[in-house]
Every structure is written in structure tokens, then in C-alpha cells.
Scaffold this motif. Structure first.
Motif, PDB file in Angstrom:
ATOM      1  N   GLU A   7      40.395  43.493  53.357  1.00 60.03           N
ATOM      2  CA  GLU A   7      39.579  43.021  52.118  1.00 60.03           C
ATOM      3  C   GLU A   7      38.483  43.889  51.678  1.00 60.03           C
ATOM      4  O   GLU A   7      38.526  44.060  50.370  1.00 60.03           O
ATOM      5  N   LYS A   8      37.859  44.684  52.367  1.00 58.19           N
ATOM      6  CA  LYS A   8      36.939  45.806  52.104  1.00 58.19           C
ATOM      7  C   LYS A   8      37.922  46.838  51.243  1.00 58.19           C
ATOM      8  O   LYS A   8      37.359  47.419  50.097  1.00 58.19           O
ATOM      9  N   LEU A   9      39.191  47.386  51.885  1.00 57.03           N
ATOM     10  CA  LEU A   9      40.056  48.255  50.804  1.00 57.03           C
ATOM     11  C   LEU A   9      40.538  47.642  49.870  1.00 57.03           C
ATOM     12  O   LEU A   9      40.533  48.343  48.734  1.00 57.03           O
ATOM     13  N   ARG A  10      40.762  46.372  49.582  1.00 58.89           N
ATOM     14  CA  ARG A  10      41.180  45.817  48.259  1.00 58.89           C
ATOM     15  C   ARG A  10      40.073  45.655  47.150  1.00 58.89           C
ATOM     16  O   ARG A  10      40.239  46.351  46.105  1.00 58.89           O
ATOM     17  N   ARG A  15      37.755  48.452  42.490  1.00 57.52           N
ATOM     18  CA  ARG A  15      36.424  49.224  42.043  1.00 57.52           C
ATOM     19  C   ARG A  15      37.002  50.851  41.526  1.00 57.52           C
ATOM     20  O   ARG A  15      36.448  51.334  40.466  1.00 57.52           O
ATOM     21  N   LYS A  16      37.686  51.396  42.304  1.00 58.90           N
ATOM     22  CA  LYS A  16      38.349  52.712  41.822  1.00 58.90           C
ATOM     23  C   LYS A  16      39.468  52.603  40.899  1.00 58.90           C
ATOM     24  O   LYS A  16      40.109  53.583  40.537  1.00 58.90           O
ATOM     25  N   ASN A  17      39.883  51.307  40.673  1.00 54.36           N
ATOM     26  CA  ASN A  17      41.200  51.116  39.662  1.00 54.36           C
ATOM     27  C   ASN A  17      42.293  51.800  40.188  1.00 54.36           C
ATOM     28  O   ASN A  17      43.249  52.313  39.445  1.00 54.36           O
ATOM     29  N   VAL A  18      42.637  51.662  41.379  1.00 55.13           N
ATOM     30  CA  VAL A  18      43.873  52.203  42.048  1.00 55.13           C
ATOM     31  C   VAL A  18      44.728  51.150  42.701  1.00 55.13           C
ATOM     32  O   VAL A  18      44.249  50.104  43.286  1.00 55.13           O
ATOM     33  N   THR A  19      45.746  51.342  42.283  1.00 54.30           N
ATOM     34  CA  THR A  19      46.645  50.244  42.904  1.00 54.30           C
ATOM     35  C   THR A  19      47.220  50.497  44.306  1.00 54.30           C
ATOM     36  O   THR A  19      47.214  51.669  44.927  1.00 54.30           O
ATOM     37  N   ILE A  20      47.789  49.730  44.992  1.00 54.28           N
ATOM     38  CA  ILE A  20      48.475  49.862  46.333  1.00 54.28           C
ATOM     39  C   ILE A  20      49.558  50.836  46.410  1.00 54.28           C
ATOM     40  O   ILE A  20      49.657  51.593  47.191  1.00 54.28           O
ATOM     41  N   VAL A  21      50.409  50.748  45.218  1.00 56.43           N
ATOM     42  CA  VAL A  21      51.437  51.555  45.068  1.00 56.43           C
ATOM     43  C   VAL A  21      50.750  53.021  44.999  1.00 56.43           C
ATOM     44  O   VAL A  21      51.285  53.908  45.505  1.00 56.43           O
ATOM     45  N   GLU A  22      49.846  53.314  44.062  1.00 60.97           N
ATOM     46  CA  GLU A  22      49.301  54.472  43.944  1.00 60.97           C
ATOM     47  C   GLU A  22      48.481  54.988  45.387  1.00 60.97           C
ATOM     48  O   GLU A  22      48.840  56.292  45.408  1.00 60.97           O
ATOM     49  N   LEU A  23      47.822  54.348  45.917  1.00 62.67           N
ATOM     50  CA  LEU A  23      47.210  54.568  47.203  1.00 62.67           C
ATOM     51  C   LEU A  23      48.329  55.365  48.099  1.00 62.67           C
ATOM     52  O   LEU A  23      48.273  56.122  49.045  1.00 62.67           O
ATOM     53  N   SER A  24      49.404  54.255  48.076  1.00 66.48           N
ATOM     54  CA  SER A  24      50.553  54.682  49.056  1.00 66.48           C
ATOM     55  C   SER A  24      51.047  55.974  48.564  1.00 66.48           C
ATOM     56  O   SER A  24      51.639  56.793  49.585  1.00 66.48           O
ATOM     57  N   ARG A  25      51.328  56.307  47.311  1.00 66.51           N
ATOM     58  CA  ARG A  25      51.655  57.499  47.189  1.00 66.51           C
ATOM     59  C   ARG A  25      50.980  58.707  47.399  1.00 66.51           C
ATOM     60  O   ARG A  25      51.226  59.721  47.971  1.00 66.51           O
TER      61      ARG A  25
END
Length: 71
Positions: A7-10, A15-25
Motif C-alpha cells: 500500500e505504501k508503494l502504491r 505521488r511520483k506519477n510512476v506506473t507499475i509498468v514503468e517501475l517494472s521497466r
């Protein structure tokens, strides 16, 4: 009620305007793997440190954003 690390990561991703897809990349992993980790709340300290670096913040048992906010 305490927030889970997932939940904290989400919150941090929003807040950082980063998607899970972008983080994964940025981490060199698959979107499915990251989504599963978030769902299961299953992270090692090393993974959390790597996520912090990928998001431009620090991990000290919690995330510290550039402006000093703790999550």
C-alpha cells in the motif's frame, strides 16, 4: 490501521506519477512479477532499496521522498 508495504508503494508510485509498468521497466522485471509482489506484499529489503533508488528516494524502513516526506 497500519499500511502494508504494498500500500505504501502504491501511494509512492501515485505521488511520483510512476506506473507499475514503468517501475517494472526501471527494475528490469516484468509487470506481472511486480503486480504479484504488490498484491502479496512480498518484498525483501534489497528489493525495497532498489525500488527506492528507481523512484529517486531513500528506504529507511520506510520511504523518504526528496522533500523529506516519509511514507
Amino acid at each position: 490501521m497500519k499500511l502494508t508495504m504494498g500500500e505504501k508503494l502504491r501511494i509512492l508510485l501515485k505521488r511520483k506519477n510512476v506506473t507499475i509498468v514503468e517501475l517494472s521497466r526501471r527494475l528490469g522485471t516484468t509487470n506481472q512479477n511486480m503486480a504479484n509482489k504488490l498484491k502479496r506484499d512480498n518484498f525483501s529489503v534489497k528489493e525495497l532499496e532498489d525500488i527506492a533508488v528507481a523512484l529517486g528516494c531513500k528506504f529507511e524502513g520506510f520511504f523518504v521522498e526528496d522533500n523529506g516526506d516519509k511514507i
